[in-house]
Structures are given as structure tokens and as C-alpha cells.
Design a protein around this motif. Structure first.
Motif, short mmCIF file in Angstrom:
data_model
loop_
_atom_site.label_atom_id
_atom_site.label_comp_id
_atom_site.label_asym_id
_atom_site.label_seq_id
_atom_site.Cartn_x
_atom_site.Cartn_y
_atom_site.Cartn_z
N ASP A 102 -0.88 -4.29 6.16
CA ASP A 102 -0.99 -3.80 4.79
C ASP A 102 0.05 -2.71 4.51
O ASP A 102 0.64 -2.65 3.43
CB ASP A 102 -2.39 -3.26 4.52
N ARG A 103 0.27 -1.85 5.49
CA ARG A 103 1.27 -0.79 5.32
C ARG A 103 2.67 -1.39 5.26
O ARG A 103 3.50 -0.96 4.46
CB ARG A 103 1.16 0.22 6.47
N GLU A 115 5.59 11.06 -4.60
CA GLU A 115 5.22 10.34 -3.38
C GLU A 115 3.89 10.87 -2.83
O GLU A 115 3.06 10.10 -2.35
CB GLU A 115 6.32 10.46 -2.33
N PHE A 116 3.69 12.18 -2.90
CA PHE A 116 2.42 12.76 -2.46
C PHE A 116 1.27 12.25 -3.32
O PHE A 116 0.21 11.88 -2.80
CB PHE A 116 2.49 14.29 -2.53
N ALA A 117 1.48 12.20 -4.64
CA ALA A 117 0.43 11.71 -5.54
C ALA A 117 0.14 10.24 -5.30
O ALA A 117 -1.01 9.80 -5.34
CB ALA A 117 0.85 11.94 -6.99
N ARG A 118 1.18 9.44 -5.03
CA ARG A 118 0.98 8.02 -4.78
C ARG A 118 0.22 7.79 -3.47
O ARG A 118 -0.68 6.97 -3.39
CB ARG A 118 2.33 7.29 -4.71
N SER A 119 0.58 8.54 -2.45
CA SER A 119 -0.07 8.33 -1.16
C SER A 119 -1.47 8.93 -1.10
O SER A 119 -2.20 8.67 -0.15
CB SER A 119 0.80 8.88 -0.03
N ALA A 120 -1.85 9.72 -2.09
CA ALA A 120 -3.21 10.28 -2.12
C ALA A 120 -4.24 9.21 -2.48
O ALA A 120 -5.43 9.39 -2.20
CB ALA A 120 -3.28 11.44 -3.10
N LEU A 162 -6.39 6.12 -1.98
CA LEU A 162 -6.88 5.49 -0.76
C LEU A 162 -6.99 3.98 -0.87
O LEU A 162 -6.94 3.28 0.13
CB LEU A 162 -8.22 6.09 -0.36
N ASP A 163 -7.15 3.47 -2.09
CA ASP A 163 -7.26 2.03 -2.29
C ASP A 163 -5.87 1.40 -2.16
O ASP A 163 -4.96 1.71 -2.93
CB ASP A 163 -7.85 1.72 -3.66
N GLN A 164 -5.70 0.54 -1.16
CA GLN A 164 -4.41 -0.07 -0.86
C GLN A 164 -3.86 -0.86 -2.05
O GLN A 164 -2.68 -0.80 -2.34
CB GLN A 164 -4.54 -0.99 0.36
N ASP A 165 -4.72 -1.59 -2.75
CA ASP A 165 -4.26 -2.40 -3.86
C ASP A 165 -3.78 -1.52 -5.02
O ASP A 165 -2.79 -1.83 -5.67
CB ASP A 165 -5.36 -3.35 -4.32
N LYS A 166 -4.46 -0.42 -5.27
CA LYS A 166 -4.03 0.49 -6.33
C LYS A 166 -2.76 1.23 -5.96
O LYS A 166 -1.98 1.61 -6.83
CB LYS A 166 -5.13 1.50 -6.65
N ARG A 167 -2.54 1.45 -4.67
CA ARG A 167 -1.29 2.09 -4.24
C ARG A 167 -0.10 1.17 -4.50
O ARG A 167 0.97 1.62 -4.87
CB ARG A 167 -1.34 2.43 -2.76
#
Length: 139
Positions: A4-5, A73-78, A80-85
Motif C-alpha cells: 500500500d505504501r 506533506e505533514f498534513a497529508r501524512s497525518a 490514517l486512512d490509506q484511501d483518503k491519503r
């Protein structure tokens, strides 16, 4: 790091490649300066769309970019839902293509984005190799 990552990283890299390839071609067409030589011009006088930016140095602009991109980038990685990221929607889907689509159409749109992104990554590789030989994006 799991699959996923890796999927998320490929999607982010493909989006940056699509943006960079388009930006290099448009900037070169608008200014006549090769994208590979744009840094030399910026070192002389920072400018945006041909308008000089008085009082700003390249170092200052770099710090502004690092702070802004670091925050984003910090806000995006905050999230937790992989699909929403990977697919945040909202302001990033202004025409509602994905929000108003069924599951099959969403899959098709996501697949098309990834295919276009992979093609853009290859395109960035090609124009980078051409820049090494002194050529620009446009003939």
C-alpha cells in the motif's frame, strides 16, 4: 513499507511527473528558455512569469517552498486512512468526477490516472536525458 505504501509513493511520483512534464513544456513555450537552463536565469534575478521579484533571493524562495511543502506533506501524512491519503477528494475533485461515479467508473478513473502518471514518469526520464545533451522539451 508494504504494498500500500509503494502504491501511494508511485501515485505521488506520477502526479509530480505529470505536473513537471506539463510545467516544463508550458514554461519553455512561454519563455523560450529551456527548462534545464531556467535555474541559471533564476540565479541572475528571481522572477515569476517574466516579472522580477525584487527583494527575494533564491535562498529565501527555497525556504518558503520548504516550509510550505513540509507543512502540506505533514498534513497529508497525518491522514490514517490509506484511501483518503491517495485520493482525498473534496477540493481535489472540483468537477465531482470520482464523487459522482460508481465503483466501476472510480476504478477506471484511478487506473487511467496511474497509467498517465507512469507515461509522464517515462517522459520526465526522456526530457532529462535530452537536457543532458543540451536539448529542451520542445524542438
Amino acid at each position: 513499507f508494504d504494498i500500500d505504501r509503494f502504491r501511494e509513493c508511485e501515485l505521488l511520483h506520477s502526479r509530480w511527473a505529470m505536473l513537471g512534464l506539463t510545467g516544463a513544456a508550458v514554461a519553455e513555450a512561454a519563455t523560450g528558455i529551456s527548462w534545464a537552463d531556467a535555474g541559471k536565469v533564476e540565479l541572475e534575478q528571481p522572477q515569476y512569469l517574466g516579472f522580477p521579484l525584487p527583494g527575494l533571493t533564491v535562498g529565501t524562495l527555497t525556504w518558503i517552498e520548504v516550509i510550505l511543502m513540509g507543512y502540506l506533506e505533514f498534513a497529508r501524512s497525518a491522514e490514517l486512512d490509506q484511501d483518503k491519503r491517495c485520493y482525498p477528494g473534496g477540493a481535489f475533485d472540483p468537477l465531482g468526477y470520482v464523487a459522482n461515479a460508481d465503483a466501476e467508473e472510480q476504478f477506471r478513473l484511478k487506473t487511467a490516472e496511474l497509467k498517465h502518471g507512469r507515461l509522464a514518469m517515462v517522459g520526465m526520464l526522456i526530457i532529462s536525458a535530452e537536457a543532458a545533451t543540451g536539448h529542451g522539451v520542445l524542438p
